[in-house]
Design a protein around this motif. Structure first.
Motif, short mmCIF file in Angstrom:
data_model
loop_
_atom_site.label_atom_id
_atom_site.label_comp_id
_atom_site.label_asym_id
_atom_site.label_seq_id
_atom_site.Cartn_x
_atom_site.Cartn_y
_atom_site.Cartn_z
N LEU A 58 0.83 -1.21 0.00
CA LEU A 58 0.00 0.00 0.00
C LEU A 58 0.86 1.25 0.00
CD1 LEU A 58 -2.70 1.41 0.14
CD2 LEU A 58 -2.73 1.04 2.61
N LEU A 59 1.92 1.28 0.80
CA LEU A 59 2.80 2.44 0.84
C LEU A 59 3.48 2.67 -0.51
CD1 LEU A 59 4.72 2.46 4.25
CD2 LEU A 59 3.56 4.39 3.17
N THR A 60 3.96 1.60 -1.10
CA THR A 60 4.66 1.72 -2.38
C THR A 60 3.76 2.30 -3.46
OG1 THR A 60 6.05 -0.17 -1.83
CG2 THR A 60 5.92 0.43 -4.15
N GLU A 65 1.41 8.57 -5.91
CA GLU A 65 0.14 9.21 -6.27
C GLU A 65 -0.18 10.36 -5.31
OE1 GLU A 65 -1.35 8.67 -8.97
OE2 GLU A 65 -0.37 6.82 -9.60
N MET A 66 0.12 10.18 -4.02
CA MET A 66 -0.11 11.24 -3.05
C MET A 66 0.79 12.45 -3.35
SD MET A 66 -0.41 9.08 0.50
CE MET A 66 -0.45 10.56 1.51
N ALA A 187 -7.32 7.89 -5.30
CA ALA A 187 -7.60 6.57 -4.69
C ALA A 187 -7.71 5.50 -5.77
CB ALA A 187 -8.88 6.64 -3.87
N SER A 188 -8.38 5.82 -6.88
CA SER A 188 -8.48 4.86 -7.98
C SER A 188 -7.11 4.57 -8.58
CB SER A 188 -9.43 5.39 -9.06
OG SER A 188 -10.74 5.52 -8.56
N ALA A 189 -6.28 5.61 -8.69
CA ALA A 189 -4.94 5.42 -9.25
C ALA A 189 -4.10 4.51 -8.34
CB ALA A 189 -4.24 6.76 -9.43
N ILE A 190 -4.26 4.65 -7.02
CA ILE A 190 -3.54 3.78 -6.08
C ILE A 190 -4.01 2.34 -6.25
CG2 ILE A 190 -3.20 3.25 -3.64
CD1 ILE A 190 -3.48 6.29 -3.11
#
Length: 631
Positions: A58-60, A65-66, A187-190
């Motif tokens: 999740l972090l990677t 994106e953030m 969020a979708s991009a993540i």
């Protein structure tokens, strides 16, 4: 749970329609023993090392994106936060200005932002409600939090389960609409980045619009090497009109294409879009890519990659296409020419597999790691084909795409350009194509900038281009330029591997069902038929047979299409002058009767549906039913 008093009821919603959501959150906050006057106390419960160890994927995927979103927002206004399922802050991006000092203190890495600790906030409520939440001012439970506005949305993993929350918080009542839309897209991009980390899967990218492919709005589905669905995002479910996409579903149950054919389109990028017809009748633009081996954990630990392990090819189904000696010879010669950058021209009837052959050439060449770009010259209006091939700049013509668009030739740079049905290319465009092939350069529509291109060329047609050029229907100079090596694919009726191909397609179609066998009579009927539609027609015939025979375990004459049965009827009529006439006629009559009865029963007595399943018109079915009754 304590009863909520009037003073504890949240204010009327102005920004968010679901007032029940904030009421439920206030009830939970009160049940945890929190008071409105309590301080914003988010205790640190995890170290950075623990966070990285537990939430590496999740972090990677979230961090880049953030960072991109934070750069696009007003940095002094917003603090961006990613939290895990327990509400622990994994990453926080915010300026060090005095305005953000309080938010930075609350959202420090390792702090737990849960309703038990801080009451009603957007990230804590989004975790509980599993939904996007917007809270402004007095909607927060703690008075100390009422200077802020925050919007949070869940992040879902490839398996459809929530894995975390993305939040944007501000003290300035910054413009919410843009921030909300941007946060949802991020969020979708993540989520899509997490899909891209999946190993050993074919990823199917879907959307109604081709320009959405590769964006956070696309649908994504992951299939294993057997064609079984392993994961899908929410957008894919919406595009397929499914409230839930069941894991384990076969590719052929979702799309009107064998998985073996779809696997031929796999790429390492999105440079080769195609059209997929869904079983509810819609058509979607799609690209199929191969997911990389998961490297995230090793990269973060800086561990060396192990030596590659030999794996079976993703497409073991390619072999049955090559059992015919004529095909084997044609492919061997074509590969020799293609390796030396000699154009290949593929001739063959409709449905003989010209594009499959072209893809086999590409995948077996030194350009296999680059793009394979296919364009059907007969399916694009003459007014658009130049733009499709060479691209255009913004404003080049009415309806041109904002920002312009690159063409298929440019997409094929360092890869392979496949021009299908080139015999139908408009005459006025043939001259420009010839110049591009000779000069290896071109300009986009509306531009004077010269673009150099290096791509291999494969063309295909069912027409006789030599005869067409003699009658001035095709440029003779272009014909000699693309006809470096001409190969002719045998029609299905001429192939010596027909039995193997039938068995191969049958296995591919019945992969999710009980394996079916062909009766001797049915196999003989398929071998005797001339197949004017070639492999495409054979595949549709076998699809129908599998559906009609799935409860019996064996495909008989009664399960074959009307076209094939009509040939049997002609054979029986010819046999009427021999001693075998009574037996042949009786076998045919029984087979036809059983086929019709099976189709009518399978459709629940709906004659229109039965006629469609048999591949005949309703009037024809009535006539045959009447004839059978009379006999």
């Amino acid at each position: 749970m304590h009863n909520i008093t009037d003073s504890a009821v949240p204010p009327a919603r102005k920004y968010f329609v679901d007032s029940l959501m904030v009421e439920r959150s206030w009830e939970r906050s009160q049940s945890y023993g929190l008071s409105h006057r309590d301080r914003l106390n988010a205790p640190v419960v995890a170290s950075r090392a623990q966070i990285i160890e537990s939430n590496r994927l999740l972090l990677t995927c979230a961090t880049p994106e953030m960072e991109q979103l934070h750069a696009s927002l007003s940095r002094k206004d917003w603090v961006l936060v990613c939290l895990d399922l327990q509400g622990v802050v994994l990453n926080s991006l915010g300026s060090r200005s005095s305005d953000n000092q309080e938010l930075n203190q609350v959202f420090r890495v390792g702090a737990q932002i849960s309703e038990q600790n801080v009451g009603t906030t957007a990230p804590s409520c989004a975790l509980t409600e599993r939904d996007s939440v917007l809270f402004v001012g007095g909607e927060h439970y703690l008075e100390e939090a009422r200077d802020f506005c925050c919007f949070a949305t869940p992040i879902f993993g490839p398996d459809g389960a929530i894995v975390g929350v993305l939040d944007a918080s501000s003290k300035h009542r910054a413009p919410l609409i843009n921030a909300r839309e941007s946060l949802l897209l991020t969020a979708s991009a993540i989520e899509n980045r997490m899909f891209s980390q999946l190993s050993d899967l074919l990823l199917v990218h879907l959307h109604l619009r081709m320009d959405i492919l590769g964006t956070p709005l696309e649908g994504l589905m992951g299939f294993d090497q057997a064609g079984k669905l392993r994961c899908a995002n929410r957008a894919a479910g919406q595009l397929l009109q499914l409230s839930e996409v069941p894991v384990g579903l076969d590719f052929a149950e979702l799309f009107d294409m064998p998985f073996a054919h779809a696997a031929c389109y796999r790429r390492h990028d999105l440079s080769a879009p195609l059209r997929l017809r869904t079983h509810h009748g819609g058509e979607l633009h799609a690209c199929i890519t191969l997911g990389p081996v998961l490297k995230t954990e090793r990269a973060l630990r800086q561990e060396p990659l192990p030596a590659p392990i030999a794996k079976p090819p993703l497409l073991p189904q390619a072999a049955p296409y090559l059992q015919d000696p004529a095909l084997q010879s044609a492919l061997a010669r074509a590969r020799q020419a293609f390796a030396r950058d000699i154009p290949v021209l593929i001739n063959g009837e409709t449905g003989t597999g010209k594009e499959v052959f072209a893809r086999l050439l590409h995948e077996g060449s030194s350009r296999a790691g680059e793009a394979f770009v296919a364009i059907n010259c007969s399916s694009i209006p003459a007014s658009l084909i130049e733009s499709e091939l060479f691209g255009h700049v913004e404003g080049a013509f009415t309806g041109s795409r904002k920002g312009g668009a690159i063409g298929k030739v440019e997409q094929a740079h360092q890869g392979t350009l496949f021009l299908d049905e080139i015999g139908d290319m408009p005459m006025e465009l043939q001259g420009r194509l010839l110049r591009v092939l000779q000069e290896r350069s071109f300009t986009r529509l509306g531009s004077s900038q010269v673009i150099h291109v290096d791509c291999a060329l494969i063309c295909a047609t069912h027409r006789d281009l030599k005869q067409l050029s003699a009658s001035h229907g095709f440029r003779e100079d272009l014909y000699y330029r693309i006809n470096g090596l001409r190969v002719t694919l045998p029609a299905l009726r001429e192939r010596q591997d027909l039995v193997e191909l039938i068995q191969h397609l049958l296995r591919a179609e019945s992969a999710t069902r009980q394996p079916l066998t062909l009766s001797d009579a049915a196999l003989q009927a398929l071998l005797n038929y001339r197949w004017p539609g070639n492999v495409r027609q054979l595949y549709q015939t076998l699809r129908l047979a599998v559906v009609l025979a799935e409860d019996g375990g064996e495909i008989g004459l009664e399960h074959l299409s009307e076209d094939v049965l009509e040939i049997i009827e002609k054979v029986a009529d010819s046999a009427s002058m021999t001693d075998s006439a009574p037996q042949a006629a009786h076998t045919l009559q029984a087979a036809k009767l059983l086929a019709i009865k099976t189709a009518v029963a399978a459709s629940g007595g709906n004659l229109s549906a039965a006629a469609r399943s048999l591949g005949i018109g309703r009037a024809t079915l009535y006539r045959k039913l009447k004839g059978l009754e009379e006999n």
